[in-house]
Motif scaffolding. Sequence first.
Motif, PDB file in Angstrom:
ATOM      1  N   THR A 154      36.850  11.486  40.619  1.00 39.24           N
ATOM      2  CA  THR A 154      37.049  10.476  39.208  1.00 39.24           C
ATOM      3  C   THR A 154      37.748  11.191  38.373  1.00 39.24           C
ATOM      4  O   THR A 154      37.762  12.278  37.880  1.00 39.24           O
ATOM      5  CB  THR A 154      35.327  10.392  38.853  1.00 39.24           C
ATOM      6  N   GLU A 156      38.901   7.125  41.603  1.00 38.75           N
ATOM      7  CA  GLU A 156      38.739   6.056  40.581  1.00 38.75           C
ATOM      8  C   GLU A 156      39.305   6.567  39.365  1.00 38.75           C
ATOM      9  O   GLU A 156      39.196   7.897  38.968  1.00 38.75           O
ATOM     10  CB  GLU A 156      37.061   5.606  40.352  1.00 38.75           C
ATOM     11  N   CYS A 215      39.345   5.988  35.068  1.00 38.32           N
ATOM     12  CA  CYS A 215      38.583   5.320  33.826  1.00 38.32           C
ATOM     13  C   CYS A 215      39.389   5.761  32.647  1.00 38.32           C
ATOM     14  O   CYS A 215      39.975   6.986  32.520  1.00 38.32           O
ATOM     15  CB  CYS A 215      37.356   5.864  33.934  1.00 38.32           C
ATOM     16  N   THR A 272      27.909   8.694  30.137  1.00 42.19           N
ATOM     17  CA  THR A 272      27.433   7.385  31.193  1.00 42.19           C
ATOM     18  C   THR A 272      28.372   7.058  32.035  1.00 42.19           C
ATOM     19  O   THR A 272      27.771   6.477  33.137  1.00 42.19           O
ATOM     20  CB  THR A 272      27.550   6.130  29.705  1.00 42.19           C
ATOM     21  N   LEU A 273      29.754   6.967  31.780  1.00 41.98           N
ATOM     22  CA  LEU A 273      30.569   7.002  32.769  1.00 41.98           C
ATOM     23  C   LEU A 273      30.364   7.741  34.127  1.00 41.98           C
ATOM     24  O   LEU A 273      30.417   7.242  35.199  1.00 41.98           O
ATOM     25  CB  LEU A 273      31.955   7.299  32.421  1.00 41.98           C
ATOM     26  N   GLU A 287      27.665   9.173  35.088  1.00 38.57           N
ATOM     27  CA  GLU A 287      26.458   8.768  35.737  1.00 38.57           C
ATOM     28  C   GLU A 287      26.450   7.383  36.303  1.00 38.57           C
ATOM     29  O   GLU A 287      25.488   6.978  36.935  1.00 38.57           O
ATOM     30  CB  GLU A 287      25.287   9.088  34.887  1.00 38.57           C
ATOM     31  N   THR A 288      27.392   6.536  36.016  1.00 36.76           N
ATOM     32  CA  THR A 288      27.547   5.348  36.697  1.00 36.76           C
ATOM     33  C   THR A 288      28.010   5.435  38.064  1.00 36.76           C
ATOM     34  O   THR A 288      29.015   6.249  38.488  1.00 36.76           O
ATOM     35  CB  THR A 288      28.491   4.408  35.921  1.00 36.76           C
ATOM     36  N   PRO A 289      27.361   4.638  38.753  1.00 35.79           N
ATOM     37  CA  PRO A 289      27.605   4.822  40.451  1.00 35.79           C
ATOM     38  C   PRO A 289      28.893   4.714  40.656  1.00 35.79           C
ATOM     39  O   PRO A 289      30.039   3.892  40.022  1.00 35.79           O
ATOM     40  CB  PRO A 289      26.828   3.791  40.987  1.00 35.79           C
ATOM     41  N   GLU A 291      31.964   1.545  40.491  1.00 33.28           N
ATOM     42  CA  GLU A 291      30.986   0.584  39.438  1.00 33.28           C
ATOM     43  C   GLU A 291      31.536   0.924  38.055  1.00 33.28           C
ATOM     44  O   GLU A 291      31.118   0.152  36.979  1.00 33.28           O
ATOM     45  CB  GLU A 291      29.663   0.494  39.644  1.00 33.28           C
ATOM     46  N   LYS A 292      32.177   1.924  37.699  1.00 34.42           N
ATOM     47  CA  LYS A 292      32.751   2.336  36.416  1.00 34.42           C
ATOM     48  C   LYS A 292      33.724   1.237  36.064  1.00 34.42           C
ATOM     49  O   LYS A 292      34.758   0.908  36.767  1.00 34.42           O
ATOM     50  CB  LYS A 292      33.220   3.575  36.317  1.00 34.42           C
ATOM     51  N   THR A 314      36.733   1.662  28.362  1.00 36.71           N
ATOM     52  CA  THR A 314      35.573   1.593  27.763  1.00 36.71           C
ATOM     53  C   THR A 314      35.797   2.027  26.394  1.00 36.71           C
ATOM     54  O   THR A 314      36.349   3.012  25.939  1.00 36.71           O
ATOM     55  CB  THR A 314      34.549   2.723  27.990  1.00 36.71           C
TER      56      THR A 314
END
Length: 290
Positions: A131, A174, A176, A238-239, A241-243, A246-247, A251
Amino acid sequence: MKHKILVTGASGAFGSLTCIQLAENGHQVVGTMRSIQGKNAEIANELKSKGVQLVEMDVTNEESVNEGVKSAIDRMEGIDTVFNNAGIGANGILESFTAEDIQKVFDVNVFGVQRLLRAVLPHFRQQGKGTIIHTSSCIGRVTTPFLAAYSASKYALESLAEGYRAELSGFGIESCIVEPGGMPTAFMGAMLKPSDDSRNEGYGEMVYAPDASLNGYIGYLESIPNQRPQAIADAVATLVETPFGEKPFRTVVDFSGLKEPIENYNNVLEQTTKGIYGANGVDNLLSLNK
């Protein structure tokens, strides 16, 4: 699930608070900063007391980045998440910035990201999962006067993140982006200033506008109780710990009035991107291989 997380720029408000929040949530965290001595000694000691491991890293130096990443992997016995957070700001009349001035901003905010990802991605690809989280900015989406040099670097970062998102999705990696609004932190006061004042006369009274504008903006931000750097730490936690898979890609973190218009812009761009990828037969690159 507990994660092994590398955070750059751990000496700043966003980085230090995020390191602490992630450690308190039970994750293994290695934070990086150029030096754990001198002006950083106090925050370094606080981070250590919270269970954050520290590694010295200068994101403008490839050897330092490579050694720092290797050290982080050794300490945590791996890395599964990277928070690209090291950054530098710039405020002033755009013409008064030399090319070298702007290069300094890009060297941290853009090239530093590239150096770090080149050091980390072989590890991520080998394990088939990872990630990446980037700190961008709301003014990496819309440019305001006097902050354009900084905005340009964040526009560039957004583009890199878009490219990596597509090129790495098939490897289970992934991507973000966190887009904060302005926050009343030391970052604001430490922005790079233009080094060439020989053109000031041509701008008349406008030469005083960058500092006046920034100081007024900081005052406005300080008047908004929720506009604090802890909001960034909370968003990153929060990101994390998001599965996996699914992020959200972007944000926005802001309480000053930018959140809704920037989110609207992002939604339109996301639909445009899907349309362009679909028309070119590569829309599968927007789907993460889990």
